[in-house]
Write a protein that holds these residues in place. Structure first.
Motif, PDB file in Angstrom:
ATOM      1  N   ARG A   1       0.837  -1.194   0.000  1.00 11.17           N
ATOM      2  CA  ARG A   1       0.000   0.000   0.000  1.00 11.17           C
ATOM      3  C   ARG A   1       0.871   1.242   0.000  1.00 11.17           C
ATOM      4  O   ARG A   1       1.886   1.297   0.688  1.00 11.17           O
ATOM      5  N   THR A   2       0.442   2.247  -0.748  1.00 10.92           N
ATOM      6  CA  THR A   2       1.143   3.527  -0.689  1.00 10.92           C
ATOM      7  C   THR A   2       0.626   4.276   0.540  1.00 10.92           C
ATOM      8  O   THR A   2      -0.398   3.902   1.122  1.00 10.92           O
ATOM      9  N   PRO A   3       1.301   5.363   0.933  1.00 16.42           N
ATOM     10  CA  PRO A   3       0.814   6.130   2.091  1.00 16.42           C
ATOM     11  C   PRO A   3      -0.578   6.720   1.868  1.00 16.42           C
ATOM     12  O   PRO A   3      -1.206   7.184   2.821  1.00 16.42           O
ATOM     13  N   LEU A   4      -1.071   6.693   0.629  1.00 13.42           N
ATOM     14  CA  LEU A   4      -2.373   7.302   0.331  1.00 13.42           C
ATOM     15  C   LEU A   4      -3.493   6.280   0.205  1.00 13.42           C
ATOM     16  O   LEU A   4      -4.598   6.623  -0.216  1.00 13.42           O
ATOM     17  N   TYR A   5      -3.231   5.037   0.606  1.00 15.89           N
ATOM     18  CA  TYR A   5      -4.242   3.982   0.425  1.00 15.89           C
ATOM     19  C   TYR A   5      -5.594   4.371   1.027  1.00 15.89           C
ATOM     20  O   TYR A   5      -6.633   4.276   0.373  1.00 15.89           O
ATOM     21  N   ASP A   6      -5.584   4.840   2.281  1.00 13.26           N
ATOM     22  CA  ASP A   6      -6.854   5.188   2.934  1.00 13.26           C
ATOM     23  C   ASP A   6      -7.526   6.384   2.254  1.00 13.26           C
ATOM     24  O   ASP A   6      -8.753   6.466   2.200  1.00 13.26           O
ATOM     25  N   VAL A   7      -6.707   7.296   1.748  1.00 15.07           N
ATOM     26  CA  VAL A   7      -7.256   8.457   1.035  1.00 15.07           C
ATOM     27  C   VAL A   7      -7.968   7.982  -0.244  1.00 15.07           C
ATOM     28  O   VAL A   7      -9.048   8.464  -0.580  1.00 15.07           O
ATOM     29  N   HIS A   8      -7.390   7.011  -0.936  1.00 14.28           N
ATOM     30  CA  HIS A   8      -8.029   6.496  -2.149  1.00 14.28           C
ATOM     31  C   HIS A   8      -9.385   5.884  -1.832  1.00 14.28           C
ATOM     32  O   HIS A   8     -10.348   6.089  -2.563  1.00 14.28           O
ATOM     33  N   LEU A   9      -9.452   5.140  -0.734  1.00 10.04           N
ATOM     34  CA  LEU A   9     -10.732   4.540  -0.358  1.00 10.04           C
ATOM     35  C   LEU A   9     -11.742   5.641  -0.050  1.00 10.04           C
ATOM     36  O   LEU A   9     -12.888   5.589  -0.481  1.00 10.04           O
ATOM     37  N   LYS A  10     -11.293   6.659   0.675  1.00  6.69           N
ATOM     38  CA  LYS A  10     -12.182   7.771   1.039  1.00  6.69           C
ATOM     39  C   LYS A  10     -12.748   8.464  -0.206  1.00  6.69           C
ATOM     40  O   LYS A  10     -13.903   8.856  -0.231  1.00  6.69           O
ATOM     41  N   TYR A  11     -11.925   8.588  -1.240  1.00  8.15           N
ATOM     42  CA  TYR A  11     -12.372   9.259  -2.471  1.00  8.15           C
ATOM     43  C   TYR A  11     -13.071   8.301  -3.442  1.00  8.15           C
ATOM     44  O   TYR A  11     -13.363   8.672  -4.567  1.00  8.15           O
ATOM     45  N   GLY A  12     -13.300   7.070  -3.020  1.00  7.64           N
ATOM     46  CA  GLY A  12     -14.047   6.139  -3.861  1.00  7.64           C
ATOM     47  C   GLY A  12     -13.214   5.479  -4.939  1.00  7.64           C
ATOM     48  O   GLY A  12     -13.757   5.032  -5.955  1.00  7.64           O
ATOM     49  N   GLY A  13     -11.906   5.410  -4.747  1.00  8.95           N
ATOM     50  CA  GLY A  13     -11.041   4.781  -5.746  1.00  8.95           C
ATOM     51  C   GLY A  13     -11.298   3.290  -5.849  1.00  8.95           C
ATOM     52  O   GLY A  13     -11.529   2.629  -4.847  1.00  8.95           O
ATOM     53  N   ARG A  14     -11.268   2.781  -7.089  1.00  7.93           N
ATOM     54  CA  ARG A  14     -11.416   1.330  -7.292  1.00  7.93           C
ATOM     55  C   ARG A  14     -10.017   0.734  -7.343  1.00  7.93           C
ATOM     56  O   ARG A  14      -9.254   0.980  -8.264  1.00  7.93           O
ATOM     57  N   ILE A  15      -9.703  -0.055  -6.320  1.00 10.20           N
ATOM     58  CA  ILE A  15      -8.326  -0.504  -6.116  1.00 10.20           C
ATOM     59  C   ILE A  15      -8.031  -1.747  -6.956  1.00 10.20           C
ATOM     60  O   ILE A  15      -8.823  -2.685  -6.989  1.00 10.20           O
ATOM     61  N   ILE A  16      -6.882  -1.727  -7.640  1.00  8.42           N
ATOM     62  CA  ILE A  16      -6.431  -2.910  -8.376  1.00  8.42           C
ATOM     63  C   ILE A  16      -4.967  -3.195  -8.035  1.00  8.42           C
ATOM     64  O   ILE A  16      -4.305  -2.400  -7.376  1.00  8.42           O
ATOM     65  N   ASP A  17      -4.491  -4.333  -8.539  1.00  8.34           N
ATOM     66  CA  ASP A  17      -3.093  -4.733  -8.361  1.00  8.34           C
ATOM     67  C   ASP A  17      -2.279  -4.153  -9.514  1.00  8.34           C
ATOM     68  O   ASP A  17      -2.482  -4.505 -10.668  1.00  8.34           O
ATOM     69  N   PHE A  18      -1.365  -3.239  -9.214  1.00  4.32           N
ATOM     70  CA  PHE A  18      -0.481  -2.676 -10.230  1.00  4.32           C
ATOM     71  C   PHE A  18       0.946  -2.945  -9.792  1.00  4.32           C
ATOM     72  O   PHE A  18       1.438  -2.344  -8.841  1.00  4.32           O
ATOM     73  N   ALA A  19       1.613  -3.880 -10.479  1.00  2.00           N
ATOM     74  CA  ALA A  19       2.993  -4.255 -10.165  1.00  2.00           C
ATOM     75  C   ALA A  19       3.151  -4.546  -8.675  1.00  2.00           C
ATOM     76  O   ALA A  19       4.147  -4.169  -8.056  1.00  2.00           O
ATOM     77  N   GLY A  20       2.130  -5.184  -8.086  1.00  6.95           N
ATOM     78  CA  GLY A  20       2.210  -5.553  -6.672  1.00  6.95           C
ATOM     79  C   GLY A  20       1.745  -4.471  -5.718  1.00  6.95           C
ATOM     80  O   GLY A  20       1.772  -4.658  -4.498  1.00  6.95           O
ATOM     81  N   TRP A  21       1.310  -3.345  -6.273  1.00  5.95           N
ATOM     82  CA  TRP A  21       0.814  -2.244  -5.444  1.00  5.95           C
ATOM     83  C   TRP A  21      -0.701  -2.159  -5.541  1.00  5.95           C
ATOM     84  O   TRP A  21      -1.277  -2.333  -6.604  1.00  5.95           O
ATOM     85  N   ALA A  22      -1.336  -1.836  -4.401  1.00 10.16           N
ATOM     86  CA  ALA A  22      -2.774  -1.581  -4.382  1.00 10.16           C
ATOM     87  C   ALA A  22      -2.984  -0.114  -4.723  1.00 10.16           C
ATOM     88  O   ALA A  22      -2.718   0.762  -3.907  1.00 10.16           O
TER      89      ALA A  22
END
Lengths: 371, 131
Positions: free
Chosen positions: A7-28
């Protein structure tokens, strides 16, 4: 799925903004927040904010730092003064590409190499290997202690200027400033760089500061049309801008000369890894060259699809997608030089059906710099 | 998300609205949301015979290409030509204007094996939680 991913330091921020999370080179990471096309259009007309903290940062320091980099990359870093950012392929001995990287020239003995997420460990080991012959150069992997945001689009400067006393208009294209305060966050670097074909900035900060930096930029950006932007439009924007993506246009077999990156290959600068192979290839001529394609028939060209001429495979698609700015389906791919002239009619084998396409010049999209 | 009552649904997120031995087929709201912006639909040929579970179309979004599977066997009797110019009709109205083709059913009893709206709604919600 998200449990095994980094997870990047912004993982929770992405969830808050409604981001649809995928696997990109091992990163959420978020592929989109609203829609890829909407985010793409916002970046072209207003601005978008990207989390690019997955990118790696390798610091190269010491009296031989410059020698090490000159040996490692094909572009000429030696002439670049502090404050410059240099894009360059980093080649293997055969001329294939280990990675394509950004080099921030911070001081004559201090550089920051920004590398692709999937290549961090490979590049770190590669540079450390080369550093054995340059004991006066140290390589450190700072990837885990760096957050990175990219603010891209024509309104980027107006947005960012509201948060900093630094005169952003004085930071030219591919220039960087160190220690820039943005809002209450101390950014180690702010540069006028990006991967979208638009004006914009990339900001480097401590990971723990990344969420507040994101929120401050989103707050002031709202009235400038700023939207959070995901990986989906990062890919369509760079494709329209004709920018290569490592793993697709570039890999350890294709050379920068084949990829059309000649201007980042300084064969006259002195020795560097891959130079002999590239010199030989330039003399011999390249067998494949990267071109832009535009579909004439209906269909979507995708990575790996065969490119055909009179029914026979002559090359392959490296990236393809709907291009929102152009409202058509486009691709980049490798073909023999004889078929590379814009206007040449060729085919793309789309799941067994040969669909007509034509070669077009790169980039597909170029922003109006007067605008 | 809500799904029309009376339609039947597949585990691969197609719907079929059958009436009098024929059925219109499309993608569910869950499917279009998952695919994102749809930019191209490869329509089946009218007259083509399809088996249940056979790929009848490929729908392409900005993200990826995705196969669509026929909910039942039969013959294609109509296709939604509007999708050639407006593929995003599937995003905007997946259960109505975004229909893809019409099937003359070989065996209407095949539909009994498909999910009804309550079962599918639960199924789609669970799939959504898995990400």
């Amino acid at each position: 799925m998200s449990d095994q991913l980094r997870r990047t330091p912004l993982y929770d921020v992405h969830l808050k903004y409604g981001g649809r999370i995928i696997d990109f080179a091992g990163w959420a990471l978020p592929v989109q927040f609203s829609s890829i096309i909407q985010e793409h259009r916002a970046v072209r007309s207003e601005a978008g904010l990207f989390d690019v903290s997955d990118m790696g940062e390798l610091e190269i320091t010491g009296p031989q730092a410059r020698d090490l980099l000159q040996r490692a990359v094909s572009a000429d870093v030696g002439r670049a003064r502090p404050g410059r950012v240099v894009y360059s392929p980093m080649c293997n001995a055969e001329g294939g590409v280990v990675d394509d990287i950004l080099i921030y020239v911070l001081a004559p003995d201090r550089y920051l190499a920004v590398v692709n997420a999937g290549n961090i460990e490979k590049d770190y080991q590669w540079l450390r290997g080369l550093a054995r012959e340059h004991p006066g150069a140290q390589v450190r992997n700072l990837s885990d202690c760096t957050g990175q945001l990219a603010l891209q689009g024509p309104n980027s400067q107006a947005i960012l200027q509201r948060l900093t006393r630094t005169h952003l208009s004085e930071i030219g294209y591919y220039r960087a400033d160190e220690n820039v305060t943005v809002g209450e966050v101390e950014c180690s670097i702010v540069s006028r760089t990006g991967y979208t074909g638009e004006d914009g900035f990339e900001l480097y900060c401590r990971p723990e500061d990344a969420p507040v930096l994101w929120e401050r930029i989103m707050e002031v950006g709202e009235e400038h049309g700023l939207v959070p932007a995901g990986l989906g439009c990062r890919d369509t924007l760079r494709l329209e801008a004709g920018m290569p993506l490592y793993g697709q246009e570039l890999d350890d077999r294709r050379t920068p000369l084949e990829a059309g990156l000649d201007r980042f290959v300084a064969l006259d600068k002195g020795a560097f890894v891959g130079r002999q192979a590239l010199l030989a290839q330039r003399t011999r001529g390249i067998g494949l060259t990267l071109v832009g394609l535009e579909m004439v028939d209906r269909g979507v060209p995708r990575t790996g699809y065969p490119i055909t001429a009179r029914g026979d495979q002559v090359g392959y698609v490296t990236s393809g997608s709907y291009a929102p700015t152009l409202d058509r389906h486009i691709a980049m791919g490798y073909v023999p030089p004889a078929l590379a002239r814009p206007g040449t009619a060729i085919g793309v084998d789309i799941r067994g059906r040969e669909a007509g396409a034509r070669v077009v010049g790169l980039p597909f999209y170029r922003r109006n710099k007067e605008g | 998300m809500t799904y029309p009552a009376g339609y039947r649904y597949t585990k691969t997120h197609e719907w079929i609205a059958a009436e009098g031995g024929k059925g219109k087929v499309g993608l569910t709201d869950y499917a279009q949301d998952h695919l994102g912006d749809i930019t191209f639909v490869e329509l089946p040929e009218v007259g083509r015979q399809l088996k249940r579970g056979e790929v009848f179309s490929v729908v392409e979004s900005v993200k990826a290409a995705s196969d669509c599977y026929s909910p039942a066997g039969g013959r294609v009797v109509a296709v939604n030509q509007k999708l050639e110019g407006e593929p995003d009709l599937i995003n905007r109205d997946p259960h109505g204007e975004g229909w893809i083709f019409e099937l003359e059913l070989a065996d209407p009893a095949e539909l009994d094996a498909l999910m009804d709206v309550e079962t599918y709604s639960r199924f789609a919600a669970e799939e959504g939680e898995k990400g």
